[in-house]
Design a protein around this motif. Sequence first.
Motif, PDB file in Angstrom:
ATOM      1  N   VAL A 323      38.165  22.013 -13.787  1.00 47.50           N
ATOM      2  CA  VAL A 323      38.617  22.021 -15.180  1.00 47.50           C
ATOM      3  C   VAL A 323      37.664  21.210 -16.066  1.00 47.50           C
ATOM      4  CG1 VAL A 323      40.431  21.144 -16.697  1.00 47.50           C
ATOM      5  CG2 VAL A 323      41.042  22.491 -14.689  1.00 47.50           C
ATOM      6  N   LEU A 324      37.237  20.040 -15.584  1.00 44.99           N
ATOM      7  CA  LEU A 324      36.284  19.232 -16.340  1.00 44.99           C
ATOM      8  C   LEU A 324      34.961  19.965 -16.516  1.00 44.99           C
ATOM      9  CD1 LEU A 324      36.856  15.656 -14.847  1.00 44.99           C
ATOM     10  CD2 LEU A 324      37.277  16.363 -17.209  1.00 44.99           C
ATOM     11  N   ASN A 325      34.490  20.601 -15.457  1.00 43.28           N
ATOM     12  CA  ASN A 325      33.222  21.316 -15.517  1.00 43.28           C
ATOM     13  C   ASN A 325      33.279  22.460 -16.521  1.00 43.28           C
ATOM     14  OD1 ASN A 325      30.499  21.897 -14.475  1.00 43.28           O
ATOM     15  ND2 ASN A 325      31.448  23.751 -13.641  1.00 43.28           N
ATOM     16  N   GLU A 326      34.404  23.179 -16.547  1.00 43.49           N
ATOM     17  CA  GLU A 326      34.559  24.278 -17.499  1.00 43.49           C
ATOM     18  C   GLU A 326      34.606  23.779 -18.933  1.00 43.49           C
ATOM     19  OE1 GLU A 326      34.867  27.731 -17.224  1.00 43.49           O
ATOM     20  OE2 GLU A 326      34.114  27.421 -15.193  1.00 43.49           O
ATOM     21  N   ALA A 327      35.284  22.642 -19.132  1.00 43.48           N
ATOM     22  CA  ALA A 327      35.521  22.154 -20.488  1.00 43.48           C
ATOM     23  C   ALA A 327      34.314  21.438 -21.091  1.00 43.48           C
ATOM     24  CB  ALA A 327      36.725  21.207 -20.492  1.00 43.48           C
ATOM     25  N   TYR A 328      33.459  20.875 -20.242  1.00 43.55           N
ATOM     26  CA  TYR A 328      32.354  20.037 -20.724  1.00 43.55           C
ATOM     27  C   TYR A 328      31.329  20.885 -21.484  1.00 43.55           C
ATOM     28  CZ  TYR A 328      28.489  16.693 -20.649  1.00 43.55           C
ATOM     29  OH  TYR A 328      27.475  15.846 -21.003  1.00 43.55           O
ATOM     30  N   THR A 329      31.122  20.525 -22.739  1.00 46.66           N
ATOM     31  CA  THR A 329      30.217  21.288 -23.606  1.00 46.66           C
ATOM     32  C   THR A 329      29.400  20.321 -24.454  1.00 46.66           C
ATOM     33  OG1 THR A 329      31.943  22.986 -23.792  1.00 46.66           O
ATOM     34  CG2 THR A 329      30.088  23.143 -25.318  1.00 46.66           C
ATOM     35  N   VAL A 330      28.114  20.618 -24.582  1.00 45.46           N
ATOM     36  CA  VAL A 330      27.246  19.873 -25.502  1.00 45.46           C
ATOM     37  C   VAL A 330      26.776  20.861 -26.568  1.00 45.46           C
ATOM     38  CG1 VAL A 330      25.142  18.523 -25.771  1.00 45.46           C
ATOM     39  CG2 VAL A 330      26.520  18.271 -23.700  1.00 45.46           C
ATOM     40  N   GLU A 331      27.129  20.579 -27.821  1.00 45.68           N
ATOM     41  CA  GLU A 331      26.843  21.487 -28.924  1.00 45.68           C
ATOM     42  C   GLU A 331      25.785  20.911 -29.861  1.00 45.68           C
ATOM     43  OE1 GLU A 331      31.311  23.416 -29.484  1.00 45.68           O
ATOM     44  OE2 GLU A 331      30.589  21.884 -30.874  1.00 45.68           O
ATOM     45  N   GLN A 332      25.006  21.809 -30.449  1.00 41.24           N
ATOM     46  CA  GLN A 332      24.073  21.426 -31.507  1.00 41.24           C
ATOM     47  C   GLN A 332      24.753  21.653 -32.847  1.00 41.24           C
ATOM     48  OE1 GLN A 332      21.033  20.070 -31.251  1.00 41.24           O
ATOM     49  NE2 GLN A 332      21.091  20.067 -29.005  1.00 41.24           N
ATOM     50  N   LEU A 333      24.850  20.607 -33.653  1.00 48.81           N
ATOM     51  CA  LEU A 333      25.495  20.702 -34.954  1.00 48.81           C
ATOM     52  C   LEU A 333      24.470  21.074 -36.028  1.00 48.81           C
ATOM     53  CD1 LEU A 333      27.787  17.547 -34.731  1.00 48.81           C
ATOM     54  CD2 LEU A 333      28.323  19.916 -34.130  1.00 48.81           C
ATOM     55  N   GLU A 334      24.981  21.478 -37.191  1.00 46.81           N
ATOM     56  CA  GLU A 334      24.113  21.914 -38.275  1.00 46.81           C
ATOM     57  C   GLU A 334      23.197  20.808 -38.771  1.00 46.81           C
ATOM     58  OE1 GLU A 334      26.541  23.544 -41.324  1.00 46.81           O
ATOM     59  OE2 GLU A 334      27.201  25.271 -40.121  1.00 46.81           O
ATOM     60  N   ASP A 335      23.627  19.558 -38.632  1.00 48.86           N
ATOM     61  CA  ASP A 335      22.785  18.461 -39.102  1.00 48.86           C
ATOM     62  C   ASP A 335      21.742  18.036 -38.077  1.00 48.86           C
ATOM     63  OD1 ASP A 335      24.336  17.241 -37.187  1.00 48.86           O
ATOM     64  OD2 ASP A 335      25.323  15.828 -38.529  1.00 48.86           O
ATOM     65  N   GLY A 336      21.647  18.806 -36.979  1.00 48.34           N
ATOM     66  CA  GLY A 336      20.648  18.527 -35.954  1.00 48.34           C
ATOM     67  C   GLY A 336      21.119  17.585 -34.869  1.00 48.34           C
ATOM     68  N   LYS A 337      22.317  17.008 -35.028  1.00 53.74           N
ATOM     69  CA  LYS A 337      22.849  16.104 -34.025  1.00 53.74           C
ATOM     70  C   LYS A 337      23.577  16.875 -32.935  1.00 53.74           C
ATOM     71  CE  LYS A 337      23.441  12.245 -37.271  1.00 53.74           C
ATOM     72  NZ  LYS A 337      24.410  11.299 -37.874  1.00 53.74           N
ATOM     73  N   GLU A 338      23.834  16.192 -31.835  1.00 55.77           N
ATOM     74  CA  GLU A 338      24.567  16.788 -30.719  1.00 55.77           C
ATOM     75  C   GLU A 338      25.998  16.282 -30.705  1.00 55.77           C
ATOM     76  OE1 GLU A 338      22.674  16.057 -27.012  1.00 55.77           O
ATOM     77  OE2 GLU A 338      21.345  17.806 -27.169  1.00 55.77           O
ATOM     78  N   ARG A 339      26.903  17.147 -30.243  1.00 59.88           N
ATOM     79  CA  ARG A 339      28.302  16.743 -30.069  1.00 59.88           C
ATOM     80  C   ARG A 339      28.733  17.097 -28.659  1.00 59.88           C
ATOM     81  NH1 ARG A 339      34.126  18.940 -31.872  1.00 59.88           N
ATOM     82  NH2 ARG A 339      33.278  20.984 -31.350  1.00 59.88           N
ATOM     83  N   THR A 340      29.255  16.105 -27.924  1.00 62.23           N
ATOM     84  CA  THR A 340      29.841  16.362 -26.614  1.00 62.23           C
ATOM     85  C   THR A 340      31.332  16.558 -26.794  1.00 62.23           C
ATOM     86  OG1 THR A 340      28.177  15.021 -25.471  1.00 62.23           O
ATOM     87  CG2 THR A 340      30.230  15.458 -24.296  1.00 62.23           C
ATOM     88  N   VAL A 341      31.849  17.658 -26.273  1.00 58.29           N
ATOM     89  CA  VAL A 341      33.265  17.962 -26.438  1.00 58.29           C
ATOM     90  C   VAL A 341      33.826  18.516 -25.139  1.00 58.29           C
ATOM     91  CG1 VAL A 341      32.675  20.243 -27.408  1.00 58.29           C
ATOM     92  CG2 VAL A 341      34.954  19.291 -27.786  1.00 58.29           C
ATOM     93  N   LEU A 342      35.021  18.068 -24.795  1.00 57.55           N
ATOM     94  CA  LEU A 342      35.751  18.634 -23.666  1.00 57.55           C
ATOM     95  C   LEU A 342      36.737  19.661 -24.216  1.00 57.55           C
ATOM     96  CD1 LEU A 342      36.772  15.786 -21.162  1.00 57.55           C
ATOM     97  CD2 LEU A 342      35.102  17.602 -20.825  1.00 57.55           C
ATOM     98  N   ARG A 343      36.430  20.937 -24.026  1.00 57.43           N
ATOM     99  CA  ARG A 343      37.287  22.001 -24.536  1.00 57.43           C
ATOM    100  C   ARG A 343      38.403  22.310 -23.533  1.00 57.43           C
ATOM    101  NH1 ARG A 343      35.324  24.551 -29.005  1.00 57.43           N
ATOM    102  NH2 ARG A 343      33.152  24.146 -29.586  1.00 57.43           N
ATOM    103  N   LEU A 344      39.210  21.299 -23.279  1.00 60.69           N
ATOM    104  CA  LEU A 344      40.330  21.455 -22.347  1.00 60.69           C
ATOM    105  C   LEU A 344      41.432  22.288 -22.990  1.00 60.69           C
ATOM    106  CD1 LEU A 344      40.594  17.757 -21.161  1.00 60.69           C
ATOM    107  CD2 LEU A 344      39.917  19.669 -19.717  1.00 60.69           C
TER     108      LEU A 344
END
Length: 448
Positions: A323-344
């Motif tokens: 479940v953690l592996n599926e949810a773990y996501t690193v996204e590129q935001l419009e301002d060039g920064k990264e966001r780590t999010v768990l899409r549980l």
Amino acid sequence: MDELVALCKRRGFLFQSSEIYGGLQGAYDYGPLGVELKNNLKAAWWSAMVHERDDVEGLDASILTHRSVLHYSGHEETFTDPLVDCRACKKRSRADHIEDGKCPYCGSDSLTEPRPFNLMFKTSIGPVDDGVDIAYLRPETAQAIFTNFKNVVDSTSRQMPFGIAQIGKAFRNEITPRNFIFRVREFEQMELEFFVQPGTDEAWHQTWVESRLAWWREQGVSSNHLSCYDVPKEELAHYSKATVDIMYRFPHGVEELEGVANRTDFDLGSHTKQQGELDIQASVQPNTDSTAKLAIQDRETKQWVVPYVIEPSAGVDRGVLAVLNEAYTVEQLEDGKERTVLRLPAHLAPIKAAVIPLKRNHQEIVSKAQSLRSDLQRLGLGRIFFENSGNIGKSYRKHDEVGTPFCLTIDFESLETDTVTVRDRDSMKQIRLETAELPSYLATNLVS
């Protein structure tokens, strides 16, 4: 895997057991958020297996197991892994994990011949360790279900088909624990023993495979990462007529997430048979009580039948890792920064909503946020968290990283209009709702 391990440590999901003393290999402790996630996964399984069905009963049996149970089940004789020693570095490995005949630790080819190693933890019962009054820490939760079969049938008047479900700890003295919480020495199982009429077992086996695949998809596990492996006859466990392993693409590779076995009448039959005295320890006693026949009487034909058993058996810890592996996501935001999010999925999220005062030292705002948090907590939706960090941006990022579906911000406008800003974890969109609307909004959106 390294990123997941780091996240679990940093955010309080999982810790190495006894870490301050160097760690205990093959043992992990669930932290503040990890225990919430694990309990939510178990609750989802229990709801699907017991509460949503009318043909399953629950059980919570003892971890300490009478030696006779594991003798007659075949575990004393067959519950082994092939062990080899390296003569050079003195470390031990499973023979089936060795490649090219070389030690995985030092590379030496000076290895002993494989020998069987029993995986069960043995302990002494009572004040004197005389080698006679011994018991085992159970290596699986299944055997207690079989030995309680008659108790459950007598107390519930169940007829086939029906099942007995159990979630609980099991212990295996793994030679080489590895891959984080995938293979450990102390773990939890979610097991169902489903008792069916002989002759209907193959159809029920297929039904349960399909049902379990669907359940894992409901927990956010992608179909693209799931597959089924029909275990070849030569690889089957001693009790199995057929087994389908539900495989998952873990960070370290494709391995078993859950097994669905057709155990036939092996276990109930083994515990029913009249046994003579065995020339082993005195603690192994034959079953001489004729009233302990583990069979069920058909109400119409009056015939006694030893049921066949279909067993879906899943590891809680492997489920948490998937479940953690599926949810773990690193996204590129419009301002060039990264966001780590768990899409549980919302029903698994450790924290359902975080209530955040815009100003940490503003008495009215903080008081209103605390009051809202208390009101929402009483709704029984799960854990509602009061986050008073003083930095709204960092608070959002923190709760994205731990999988919180909603952040509820109390600001100056909240004091005037009794409204709250609701931020969605996945879309990052914000809406403004009246405080009175929050209970129904959260109840509707936290069920998926």
